[in-house]
Design an enzyme around this catalytic site. Structure first.
Site, PDB file in Angstrom:
ATOM      1  NE  ARG A 165     -10.150  17.544   3.058  1.00 22.36           N
ATOM      2  CZ  ARG A 165      -9.101  16.946   2.505  1.00 22.36           C
ATOM      3  NH1 ARG A 165      -7.888  17.400   2.690  1.00 22.36           N
ATOM      4  NH2 ARG A 165      -9.270  15.876   1.758  1.00 22.36           N
TER       5      ARG A 165
ATOM      6  NE  ARG B 104      -1.471   8.660   4.259  1.00 22.76           N
ATOM      7  CZ  ARG B 104      -1.564   8.541   2.943  1.00 22.76           C
ATOM      8  NH1 ARG B 104      -0.901   7.594   2.318  1.00 22.76           N
ATOM      9  NH2 ARG B 104      -2.331   9.360   2.238  1.00 22.76           N
TER      10      ARG B 104
ATOM     11  CG  PHE C 127      -2.854  -0.574 -12.111  1.00 22.31           C
ATOM     12  CD1 PHE C 127      -2.306   0.692 -12.153  1.00 22.31           C
ATOM     13  CD2 PHE C 127      -4.225  -0.700 -11.937  1.00 22.31           C
ATOM     14  CE1 PHE C 127      -3.106   1.824 -12.019  1.00 22.31           C
ATOM     15  CE2 PHE C 127      -5.031   0.414 -11.806  1.00 22.31           C
ATOM     16  CZ  PHE C 127      -4.472   1.685 -11.845  1.00 22.31           C
TER      17      PHE C 127
ATOM     18  CE1 TYR D 298     -16.471  12.136   1.187  1.00 21.00           C
ATOM     19  CE2 TYR D 298     -14.829  10.695   2.191  1.00 21.00           C
ATOM     20  CZ  TYR D 298     -15.144  11.834   1.481  1.00 21.00           C
ATOM     21  OH  TYR D 298     -14.134  12.668   1.058  1.00 21.00           O
TER      22      TYR D 298
END
Length: 413
Positions: free
Chosen positions: A225, A212, A285, A168
């Site tokens: 969920r 988290r 980044f 997933y």
């Protein structure tokens, strides 16, 4: 008052916070004037909780491609996240989403707040997408196709095993890592990274977010969920939602620590990936979110507050990470510091203590073996501040003036 209190405790946060605020204002001024590009970058600032500023500092060509890539996947994620959409409606949209990005007339109303605006005005994202170079378009299309198919699969499938969990996370985040690696390669400044390393970059961030966001996800209306794998949580509770109840606090924290230990598996791959990057702006980044992730795990480990509210790094520490992260030495230093912080919290009576310590020792060894730990400032060693109370108050007043408009809320996702 929370922010002011944090500044009183951590006055060294002042300058990085000020720089972050100024950078945010500068980024807002760089929004392109063309309506569709203006919409895309304005929306990026609204829906991105962690990438807006680091995307903005990329070279223009790559910046535009990454912005559109992010918004396309954010829109796809909005469809997946909307629990009010029936599965028989949602699944075909997810599967066909890669086709919709080529249609400047397509949009689908779902989501809430800024996400609903993104979906209602998605034709503007498609218009910008169609102006990208073909190599960027092909990379974005490929990842959107694969991600949509993977999301559709898990609409009808529970996350039962750790293998399911990894699969997933691959679909919703590992593929983001693969896609970014392709965009960097198309841009021309980076070699194409191995898929396994790119995948780990995404999995480390996604698993941190899933840990988290336990309470937010479990309390989702109209339907919870649930992304924590049954193979892990069933060792500690009969139902995943039972972990949020106070009477189950001990087992909840043990389960949390098990989840954090699983996430740590990806750190070595992430360090390898980042150490191979050449372009400084691409490096920043990639590196800043990874440091935010290890910092969030250090705060979350053994912390019952994960089941009571939101655990995140204070804004000042986030600002320091953004300000300091320039080289691989900074990355090794940050991972070393936060791993030490996490290690200090390990209870020898925790069921997974030895596994956790083993993984942390591996990370710490990698960082030490880099030979550059002496070339950075520590995130966790408390130094005597040079600021007097009067100076601290003056700094807070100055910063308060800049914070009339809140600084962007940087977190892992």
């Amino acid at each position: 008052m929370g922010s002011l209190g944090a500044l009183m405790k951590h006055p060294d946060d002042f300058y990085p916070l000020l720089k972050l605020k100024m950078a945010a204002r500068h980024a807002e001024k760089q929004i392109p004037s063309h309506p569709h590009w203006g919409f895309c970058f304005s929306m990026l600032h609204k829906v991105s909780r962690s990438f807006a500023l680091v995307i903005q500092q990329l070279d223009t060509q790559l910046r535009n491609a990454v912005c559109i890539f992010y918004l396309v996947l954010r829109a796809l994620d909005t469809v997946e996240d909307d629990t009010s959409i029936a599965a028989d409606v949602k699944v075909p949209i997810l599967i066909d989403f890669y086709r919709h990005i080529y249609n400047p007339d397509w949009h689908f109303s779902c989501g809430t707040k800024e996400y609903k605006v993104l979906m209602d005005q998605f034709h503007l994202v498609s218009t910008a997408f169609l102006e990208l170079e073909k190599g960027y378009q092909e990379a974005i299309e490929d990842i959107t196709l694969r991600m949509g198919a993977g999301m559709a699969k898990f609409i009808c499938k529970e996350v039962e095993t750790v293998a399911d969990y990894d699969e997933y996370c691959h679909y919703v985040a590992g593929l983001v890592g693969l896609g970014l690696s392709k965009l960097f390669h198309v841009y021309g400044s980076e070699d194409l990274a191995p898929d396994s390393l790119s995948n780990s970059m995404g999995l480390f961030l996604q698993k941190t977010n899933i840990i988290r966001d336990y309470l937010e996800d479990i309390n989702e209306i109209p339907k919870s969920r649930m992304f924590w794998p049954r193979q892990i949580w069933s060792k500690y509770a009969k139902k995943l939602e039972d972990l949020k109840y106070e009477e189950n606090s001990v087992k909840a924290v043990q389960c949390l620590n098990d989840m954090v230990t699983n996430a740590l598996l990806h750190v070595d791959d992430c360090l390898k990936y980042m150490s191979a990057l050449h372009d400084p702006s691409i490096f920043r980044f990639c590196a800043i979110p990874q440091i935010m992730a290890i910092g969030t795990l250090a705060l979350s480990y053994n912390n019952i507050q994960v089941f009571r509210g939101v655990v995140k790094m204070r804004r000042g520490l986030t600002a320091k990470v953004i300000d300091r992260t320039k080289t691989m030495a900074d990355v090794y230093g940050a991972f070393y510091d936060f791993s030490c912080m996490l290690k200090a919290k390990v209870d020898k009576n925790d069921p997974n203590a030895q596994k956790t310590l083993s993984r942390l020792d591996s990370i710490l060894k990698t960082c030490r073996d880099s030979g550059v730990l002496n070339k950075r400032k520590s995130y966790i060693i408390k130094n005597n501040s040079d600021y007097t109370p009067i100076v601290v108050v003056m700094l807070i007043i100055i910063l308060a003036i800049f914070l009339v408009n809140p600084t962007p809320n940087f977190s892992v996702s």
